[in-house]
Design a protein around this motif. Structure first.
Motif, PDB file in Angstrom:
ATOM      1  N   PHE A   1      -5.401   8.917  -1.776  1.00 19.23           N
ATOM      2  CA  PHE A   1      -5.649   7.493  -1.950  1.00 19.23           C
ATOM      3  C   PHE A   1      -6.771   7.357  -2.972  1.00 19.23           C
ATOM      4  O   PHE A   1      -7.857   7.898  -2.785  1.00 19.23           O
ATOM      5  CB  PHE A   1      -6.053   6.844  -0.626  1.00 19.23           C
TER       6      PHE A   1
ATOM      7  N   VAL B   1      -1.628   5.073  -4.199  1.00 16.68           N
ATOM      8  CA  VAL B   1      -1.140   6.040  -3.227  1.00 16.68           C
ATOM      9  C   VAL B   1      -0.337   7.083  -3.993  1.00 16.68           C
ATOM     10  O   VAL B   1       0.695   6.774  -4.586  1.00 16.68           O
ATOM     11  CB  VAL B   1      -0.247   5.353  -2.168  1.00 16.68           C
TER      12      VAL B   1
ATOM     13  N   TYR C   1      -1.526   3.187   7.119  1.00 13.47           N
ATOM     14  CA  TYR C   1      -0.594   3.033   5.993  1.00 13.47           C
ATOM     15  C   TYR C   1       0.466   4.133   6.041  1.00 13.47           C
ATOM     16  O   TYR C   1       1.657   3.857   5.896  1.00 13.47           O
ATOM     17  CB  TYR C   1      -1.346   3.077   4.661  1.00 13.47           C
TER      18      TYR C   1
ATOM     19  N   PHE D   1      -2.084  -1.770  -1.529  1.00 15.64           N
ATOM     20  CA  PHE D   1      -1.724  -0.378  -1.773  1.00 15.64           C
ATOM     21  C   PHE D   1      -0.551  -0.359  -2.746  1.00 15.64           C
ATOM     22  O   PHE D   1       0.421  -1.095  -2.562  1.00 15.64           O
ATOM     23  CB  PHE D   1      -1.305   0.318  -0.477  1.00 15.64           C
TER      24      PHE D   1
END
Length: 121
Positions: free
Chosen positions: A70, A96, A58, A33
């Motif tokens: 996302f 993100v 997350y 991420f």
């Protein structure tokens, strides 16, 4: 059974034996991420787990409460799909981003600006 296939051009390709395939595919995938500050977070997740649970994990890990998008390969991730269904592989990156609303002038203001430009030019 032959272990290779020859094409017309003379190239040889190795066959993957069907009994070897399941042992070579891991039950887990490691996802990276990357947020807007270029901070990287790695998560190892099951290929069959719904991505909604992963994304919620997350957000909980990063203590995020605002709405987050996302993005994978330029598209928003569907939270009801699994990593296999999306096609995630080891090391794939998910962006993100904070959700952004708006971003343009209302049509009436835009038309008014165009009319003024036409009248005075």
């Amino acid at each position: 059974m032959s272990d290779s296939i020859s094409s017309d051009s003379g190239s040889t390709f190795k066959k993957l034996k069907t009994e070897e395939a399941p042992s070579q595919i891991s039950k887990f995938v490691t996802i990276k991420f990357i947020n807007q500050e270029n901070e990287e977070t790695f998560m190892k997740v099951s290929r069959t787990m719904k991505l909604g649970k992963v994304l919620d994990g997350y957000c909980q890990h990063k203590q995020l409460k605002e709405q987050i998008d996302f993005i994978y390969n330029g598209y928003r991730i569907n939270r009801s799909l699994t990593a296999d269904q999306v096609g995630l592989q080891d090391g794939d990156e998910i962006e993100v981003l904070a959700k952004v609303y708006g971003g343009g002038l209302p049509v009436t203001i835009l038309l008014l600006l165009m009319l003024i430009t036409l009248l005075y030019c």
